[in-house]
Design an enzyme around this catalytic site. Structure first.
Site, PDB file in Angstrom:
ATOM      1  CD  GLU A 138     -85.556 -44.196  -5.148  1.00  0.00           C
ATOM      2  OE1 GLU A 138     -86.135 -43.401  -4.382  1.00  0.00           O
ATOM      3  OE2 GLU A 138     -84.827 -45.098  -4.746  1.00  0.00           O
ATOM      4  NE  ARG A 140     -81.477 -41.825   0.452  1.00  0.00           N
ATOM      5  CZ  ARG A 140     -82.379 -42.155   1.396  1.00  0.00           C
ATOM      6  NH1 ARG A 140     -82.845 -43.390   1.472  1.00  0.00           N
ATOM      7  NH2 ARG A 140     -82.831 -41.243   2.224  1.00  0.00           N
ATOM      8  N   GLY A 168     -75.174 -49.045  11.472  1.00  0.00           N
ATOM      9  CA  GLY A 168     -75.844 -48.051  12.317  1.00  0.00           C
ATOM     10  C   GLY A 168     -77.097 -48.692  12.921  1.00  0.00           C
ATOM     11  NE  ARG A 169     -80.489 -43.881  15.834  1.00  0.00           N
ATOM     12  CZ  ARG A 169     -79.798 -42.852  15.332  1.00  0.00           C
ATOM     13  NH1 ARG A 169     -79.386 -42.882  14.073  1.00  0.00           N
ATOM     14  NH2 ARG A 169     -79.519 -41.805  16.074  1.00  0.00           N
ATOM     15  CB  ILE A 170     -81.291 -49.332   9.612  1.00  0.00           C
ATOM     16  CG1 ILE A 170     -82.238 -48.168   9.924  1.00  0.00           C
ATOM     17  CG2 ILE A 170     -81.962 -50.328   8.666  1.00  0.00           C
ATOM     18  CD1 ILE A 170     -82.554 -47.260   8.746  1.00  0.00           C
ATOM     19  CB  SER A 227     -69.436 -49.883  10.370  1.00  0.00           C
ATOM     20  OG  SER A 227     -70.826 -49.858  10.248  1.00  0.00           O
ATOM     21  NE  ARG A 228     -68.503 -43.396   8.678  1.00  0.00           N
ATOM     22  CZ  ARG A 228     -69.253 -42.338   8.854  1.00  0.00           C
ATOM     23  NH1 ARG A 228     -68.851 -41.176   8.448  1.00  0.00           N
ATOM     24  NH2 ARG A 228     -70.434 -42.413   9.441  1.00  0.00           N
ATOM     25  CG  HIS A 249     -87.309 -45.024  -1.421  1.00  0.00           C
ATOM     26  ND1 HIS A 249     -86.328 -44.159  -1.820  1.00  0.00           N
ATOM     27  CD2 HIS A 249     -87.210 -45.072  -0.065  1.00  0.00           C
ATOM     28  CE1 HIS A 249     -85.671 -43.702  -0.764  1.00  0.00           C
ATOM     29  NE2 HIS A 249     -86.193 -44.232   0.320  1.00  0.00           N
ATOM     30  CB  ILE A 250     -92.633 -48.419   0.322  1.00  0.00           C
ATOM     31  CG1 ILE A 250     -92.513 -49.698  -0.486  1.00  0.00           C
ATOM     32  CG2 ILE A 250     -93.371 -47.393  -0.486  1.00  0.00           C
ATOM     33  CD1 ILE A 250     -92.239 -50.892   0.270  1.00  0.00           C
TER      34      ILE A 250
END
Ligand code: DGY
Length: 322
Positions: free
Chosen positions: A269, A240, A158-160, A179-180, A287-288
């Protein structure tokens, strides 16, 4: 009259100021983001029209059912939305929005930091310095892995994922992805599509995850799939923790089957599995990935924009469904 908004996450001064200016804002004033229960309680107590919160606030089916009818929009200050029961939100007619785009660059930058730190033993070198150094390091000691010329496998383009690919090309890496769906050539920009995750793994010197959490990706990185990576591969996760079987990852890192990992996200977390903190070959961040002043302002502003659009009867910019 201003609409009432509950700001359930601790955020930047700029976002708080805009929330106060543009809304009748109830602001989280504790030391932490509101829990789902606290957000629902605040929504009921103040008969809020809009909720702003982030991934730390779980809005499950029960929480959504307990919201007052006054709430029309739930604007998460995140691109991910696995903390929200989307089916329950849709059934209730709650509009849910997220904050794509604004965090793409910083998240991709952080991914490169993780790739470089994992390949180049960032944690170990830093530790030596903070312990005082005081001993010459031989030419053959503490060697990292070169990133240029290496094959970077991206799961989730995706975008990232695409922003990571663009950066990796600048570092002279070969990019492959799964990717899918296969992307059109202009978005692939030279990256090679591999039709299945499993087929991509044996070709990954470095694997980086950029897919959402959910039933389709839960523990997709596990003992079986980790074993498909070449010995000495590097693993990076800035998406994640739910995508990873952490016992299997720990074993692969401890045994040296994986050379190293860069981890920003964890199954639990903030109470992450402390075994990872004991490993020298893991570079850890809490997670930053999106945590720059500019991006955190941008995310909060985008969520406020979405809430304002809904409350003024317009379509939000980032609805999770149309
Ligand atoms: C996101 O935007 O989903 C990030 O993981 C939240 O910090």
């Amino acid at each position: 009259m201003k609409s009432r908004l509950v700001l359930g996450c601790l955020t930047t001064e700029g976002v708080v100021a805009r929330a106060r200016d543009e809304f009748d804002a109830v602001i989280a004033d504790g030391k932490d983001d509101m829990s789902g229960t606290e957000l629902v309680a605040a929504a009921n107590a103040h008969q809020a029209a809009a909720l702003l919160f982030t991934t730390t606030t779980r809005l499950d089916g029960a929480a959504i059912a307990a919201l007052p009818a006054s709430v029309r929009v739930a604007a998460t200050v995140s691109v991910g939305y696995d903390h929200i029961d989307i089916a329950a939100a849709r059934a209730r007619g709650l509009i849910v929005t997220n904050t794509p785009d604004v965090l793409t660059d910083c998240t991709a930058d952080h991914t490169m930091l993780m790739i470089l730190a994992a390949c180049r033993r960032g944690y170990e070198y830093e530790k030596i310095m903070r312990e005082g150094w005081r001993r010459r390091i031989g030419q053959g000691e503490l060697l990292g892995r070169r990133v240029s010329g290496k094959r970077l496998g991206i799961f989730g383009m995706g975008r990232i994922g695409r922003a990571v690919a663009a950066r990796a090309r600048g570092f002279g890496m070969e990019v492959l992805y799964h990717s899918r769906n296969r992307l059109p050539a202009e978005l692939e920009a030279g990256a090679r599509y591999v039709p299945t995750f499993e087929a991509m793994l044996p070709e990954c010197d470095i694997l980086t995850l950029h897919a959402p959490a959910g039933a389709a990706t839960d523990r997709i990185v596990n003992a079986r799939t980790l074993a498909l990576l070449p010995p000495g591969a590097v693993f990076v996760n800035v998406s994640r923790g739910g995508l990873v079987d952490e016992d299997a990852l720990f074993d692969a890192l401890q045994s040296g089957r994986l050379f190293a990992a860069g981890l920003d996200v964890f199954r639990a977390e903030p109470d992450f599995d402390l075994r990872f903190a004991k490993l020298q070959n893991v570079f850890l961040t809490p997670h930053i990935a999106s945590a720059t002043q500019e991006t955190r302002d941008g995310m909060g502003f985008r969520a406020l924009d979405n809430a304002a659009l809904v409350l003024s009867g317009q379509a939000p910019r980032d609805p999770l469904w149309r």
